[in-house]
Design a protein around this motif. Structure first.
Motif, PDB file in Angstrom:
ATOM      1  N   ASP A   1       1.565   4.210 -12.054  1.00  9.78           N
ATOM      2  CA  ASP A   1       1.506   2.757 -11.843  1.00  9.78           C
ATOM      3  C   ASP A   1       0.176   2.275 -11.277  1.00  9.78           C
ATOM      4  OD1 ASP A   1       4.050   2.499 -12.824  1.00  9.78           O
ATOM      5  OD2 ASP A   1       5.023   2.237 -10.889  1.00  9.78           O
ATOM      6  N   VAL A   2      -0.708   3.213 -10.931  1.00 13.79           N
ATOM      7  CA  VAL A   2      -2.037   2.825 -10.452  1.00 13.79           C
ATOM      8  C   VAL A   2      -3.125   3.541 -11.254  1.00 13.79           C
ATOM      9  CG1 VAL A   2      -3.614   2.706  -8.482  1.00 13.79           C
ATOM     10  CG2 VAL A   2      -1.160   2.371  -8.119  1.00 13.79           C
ATOM     11  N   VAL A   3      -3.225   4.834 -11.106  1.00  9.79           N
ATOM     12  CA  VAL A   3      -4.336   5.581 -11.704  1.00  9.79           C
ATOM     13  C   VAL A   3      -4.421   5.375 -13.210  1.00  9.79           C
ATOM     14  CG1 VAL A   3      -5.295   7.883 -12.115  1.00  9.79           C
ATOM     15  CG2 VAL A   3      -4.317   7.318  -9.872  1.00  9.79           C
ATOM     16  N   ALA A   4      -3.286   5.465 -13.897  1.00 12.35           N
ATOM     17  CA  ALA A   4      -3.285   5.373 -15.361  1.00 12.35           C
ATOM     18  C   ALA A   4      -3.653   3.983 -15.866  1.00 12.35           C
ATOM     19  CB  ALA A   4      -1.920   5.785 -15.912  1.00 12.35           C
ATOM     20  N   LEU A   5      -3.639   2.981 -15.002  1.00 11.54           N
ATOM     21  CA  LEU A   5      -3.985   1.618 -15.406  1.00 11.54           C
ATOM     22  C   LEU A   5      -5.476   1.329 -15.240  1.00 11.54           C
ATOM     23  CD1 LEU A   5      -0.941  -0.345 -13.909  1.00 11.54           C
ATOM     24  CD2 LEU A   5      -1.114   0.956 -16.035  1.00 11.54           C
ATOM     25  N   HIS A   6      -6.208   2.263 -14.666  1.00 12.70           N
ATOM     26  CA  HIS A   6      -7.670   2.184 -14.524  1.00 12.70           C
ATOM     27  C   HIS A   6      -8.141   0.921 -13.793  1.00 12.70           C
ATOM     28  CE1 HIS A   6      -7.855   5.631 -17.168  1.00 12.70           C
ATOM     29  NE2 HIS A   6      -7.125   4.984 -18.063  1.00 12.70           N
ATOM     30  N   PRO A   7      -7.563   0.652 -12.621  1.00 16.34           N
ATOM     31  CA  PRO A   7      -8.048  -0.515 -11.874  1.00 16.34           C
ATOM     32  C   PRO A   7      -9.347  -0.203 -11.152  1.00 16.34           C
ATOM     33  CG  PRO A   7      -6.409   0.614 -10.570  1.00 16.34           C
ATOM     34  CD  PRO A   7      -6.491   1.348 -11.897  1.00 16.34           C
ATOM     35  N   ARG A   8     -10.063  -1.249 -10.808  1.00 10.89           N
ATOM     36  CA  ARG A   8     -11.210  -1.086  -9.917  1.00 10.89           C
ATOM     37  C   ARG A   8     -10.737  -0.945  -8.471  1.00 10.89           C
ATOM     38  NH1 ARG A   8     -15.830  -3.825 -11.720  1.00 10.89           N
ATOM     39  NH2 ARG A   8     -16.802  -3.267  -9.734  1.00 10.89           N
ATOM     40  N   VAL A   9      -9.638  -1.634  -8.145  1.00  3.94           N
ATOM     41  CA  VAL A   9      -9.136  -1.685  -6.768  1.00  3.94           C
ATOM     42  C   VAL A   9      -7.614  -1.566  -6.791  1.00  3.94           C
ATOM     43  CG1 VAL A   9      -8.993  -3.070  -4.640  1.00  3.94           C
ATOM     44  CG2 VAL A   9     -11.020  -3.246  -6.108  1.00  3.94           C
ATOM     45  N   VAL A  10      -7.056  -0.916  -5.769  1.00  2.00           N
ATOM     46  CA  VAL A  10      -5.618  -0.952  -5.525  1.00  2.00           C
ATOM     47  C   VAL A  10      -5.392  -1.561  -4.145  1.00  2.00           C
ATOM     48  CG1 VAL A  10      -5.551   1.438  -4.612  1.00  2.00           C
ATOM     49  CG2 VAL A  10      -3.459   0.349  -5.445  1.00  2.00           C
ATOM     50  N   VAL A  11      -4.415  -2.462  -4.075  1.00  5.24           N
ATOM     51  CA  VAL A  11      -4.032  -3.102  -2.818  1.00  5.24           C
ATOM     52  C   VAL A  11      -2.644  -2.584  -2.456  1.00  5.24           C
ATOM     53  CG1 VAL A  11      -3.575  -5.293  -1.634  1.00  5.24           C
ATOM     54  CG2 VAL A  11      -5.357  -5.167  -3.403  1.00  5.24           C
ATOM     55  N   ILE A  12      -2.548  -1.844  -1.364  1.00  6.90           N
ATOM     56  CA  ILE A  12      -1.291  -1.208  -0.961  1.00  6.90           C
ATOM     57  C   ILE A  12      -0.698  -1.946   0.230  1.00  6.90           C
ATOM     58  CG2 ILE A  12      -0.209   0.905  -0.112  1.00  6.90           C
ATOM     59  CD1 ILE A  12      -2.494   2.475  -1.476  1.00  6.90           C
ATOM     60  N   LEU A  13       0.547  -2.372   0.090  1.00  5.55           N
ATOM     61  CA  LEU A  13       1.295  -2.995   1.183  1.00  5.55           C
ATOM     62  C   LEU A  13       2.654  -2.312   1.234  1.00  5.55           C
ATOM     63  CD1 LEU A  13       1.871  -5.074   3.363  1.00  5.55           C
ATOM     64  CD2 LEU A  13       2.309  -6.771   1.579  1.00  5.55           C
ATOM     65  N   ALA A  14       2.851  -1.447   2.220  1.00  5.07           N
ATOM     66  CA  ALA A  14       4.035  -0.595   2.215  1.00  5.07           C
ATOM     67  C   ALA A  14       4.345  -0.098   3.623  1.00  5.07           C
ATOM     68  CB  ALA A  14       3.792   0.610   1.297  1.00  5.07           C
ATOM     69  N   GLY A  15       5.598   0.256   3.827  1.00  5.34           N
ATOM     70  CA  GLY A  15       5.980   0.901   5.081  1.00  5.34           C
ATOM     71  C   GLY A  15       7.132   0.245   5.818  1.00  5.34           C
ATOM     72  N   VAL A  16       7.411  -1.025   5.536  1.00  7.60           N
ATOM     73  CA  VAL A  16       8.460  -1.705   6.307  1.00  7.60           C
ATOM     74  C   VAL A  16       9.837  -1.106   6.036  1.00  7.60           C
ATOM     75  CG1 VAL A  16       8.905  -3.554   4.622  1.00  7.60           C
ATOM     76  CG2 VAL A  16       9.257  -3.978   7.082  1.00  7.60           C
ATOM     77  N   ASN A  17      10.079  -0.610   4.828  1.00  6.27           N
ATOM     78  CA  ASN A  17      11.363   0.028   4.537  1.00  6.27           C
ATOM     79  C   ASN A  17      11.443   1.431   5.111  1.00  6.27           C
ATOM     80  OD1 ASN A  17      12.357  -2.212   3.059  1.00  6.27           O
ATOM     81  ND2 ASN A  17      11.203  -1.554   1.263  1.00  6.27           N
ATOM     82  N   ASP A  18      10.305   2.089   5.242  1.00  8.09           N
ATOM     83  CA  ASP A  18      10.277   3.393   5.909  1.00  8.09           C
ATOM     84  C   ASP A  18      10.724   3.251   7.359  1.00  8.09           C
ATOM     85  OD1 ASP A  18       8.070   5.362   4.147  1.00  8.09           O
ATOM     86  OD2 ASP A  18       8.108   3.225   3.765  1.00  8.09           O
ATOM     87  N   VAL A  19      10.215   2.207   8.011  1.00  6.39           N
ATOM     88  CA  VAL A  19      10.558   1.979   9.413  1.00  6.39           C
ATOM     89  C   VAL A  19      12.059   1.751   9.568  1.00  6.39           C
ATOM     90  CG1 VAL A  19      10.245   0.378  11.351  1.00  6.39           C
ATOM     91  CG2 VAL A  19       8.271   1.113  10.011  1.00  6.39           C
ATOM     92  N   GLN A  20      12.658   1.076   8.610  1.00  2.81           N
ATOM     93  CA  GLN A  20      14.101   0.852   8.630  1.00  2.81           C
ATOM     94  C   GLN A  20      14.877   2.142   8.379  1.00  2.81           C
ATOM     95  OE1 GLN A  20      15.760  -1.205   5.323  1.00  2.81           O
ATOM     96  NE2 GLN A  20      17.614  -1.832   6.387  1.00  2.81           N
ATOM     97  N   GLY A  21      14.251   3.112   7.703  1.00  2.00           N
ATOM     98  CA  GLY A  21      14.982   4.307   7.296  1.00  2.00           C
ATOM     99  C   GLY A  21      15.906   4.016   6.133  1.00  2.00           C
TER     100      GLY A  21
END
Length: 220
Positions: A79-99
């Motif tokens: 979903d990132v590398v194969a699409l050949h972007p110049r930039v990736v913007v990652i926003l993640a972790g809130v569900n990890d905190v919830q477990g």
């Protein structure tokens, strides 16, 4: 109950890579000079109307509701590398905190951030890490949010991310500071459920993301 409904499909594909497989297959390679950007994340990203926030930009949404960082590591190649972007913007972790799917520690979440960053580096993709957003419990819909997502843990992850980005030369999109109120929670008028921004929240986040993307592009 919602998690229980997900279990059969997660047993087949924990990363849920099947969700964007058709869209990825239909996506044309980047045009010459195109500044393609992929936004990777959970439901906060999935609900972000990128066309409204960034008209005429080549920005691709690859958010999946309820995902944790371990799932994003699994689908990063597709979903990132194969699409050949110049930039990736990652926003993640809130569900990890919830477990939500599995019990995580701050250290294991940080390891997943690092794994995604290493993959981006290996493929020459510039990186933006977005801060986790503040949460609140101001409405009936949000009454359980603080017990499920400890604001102190969210702030600790943001502190780590900010230092990680500074140490590696990545751009850091500090959404948190723009959305937080004087109680350390998300401003009342920016969310109904205490987690997901309303349109007004995304309007605040958009220029922060854009500035971070420009910073990231300057590093490549």
């Amino acid at each position: 109950p919602f998690r229980d409904k997900l279990v059969p499909s997660l047993m087949q594909d924990f990363g849920e890579r099947y969700l964007y497989a058709p869209a990825n297959a239909a996506l044309e390679p980047p045009r010459y000079g195109e500044k393609r950007v992929v936004f990777l994340g959970d439901s906060i990203t999935d609900r972000w109307d990128l066309k409204r926030s960034f008209p005429d930009k080549s920005y691709i949404n690859r958010g999946i509701g309820s995902q944790v960082t371990a799932q994003m590591v699994l689908r990063f190649q597709q979903d990132v590398v194969a699409l050949h972007p110049r930039v990736v913007v990652i926003l993640a972790g809130v569900n990890d905190v919830q477990g939500f799917l599995q019990r995580e520690t701050v250290e294991t979440i940080e390891q997943n951030y690092t794994a995604m960053a290493d993959m981006a580096d290996r493929h020459g993709i510039a990186l933006v890490f977005g801060s986790l957003l503040p949460v609140n419990n101001y409405t009936e819909q949000a009454k359980d949010v603080l017990s499920e997502r400890n604001p102190a843990e969210l702030r600790a992850l943001n502190d780590w991310l900010k230092g990680f980005c500074a140490g590696r030369g990545y751009a850091y999109a500090d959404y948190y500071s723009a959305l937080v109120d004087d109680k350390g929670l998300m401003k009342r008028d920016l969310t109904i459920d205490g987690i997901h921004p309303l349109r007004a929240g995304y309007a605040i986040m958009a220029p922060i993301a854009e500035a971070a993307i420009e910073q990231a592009l300057d590093t490549r």
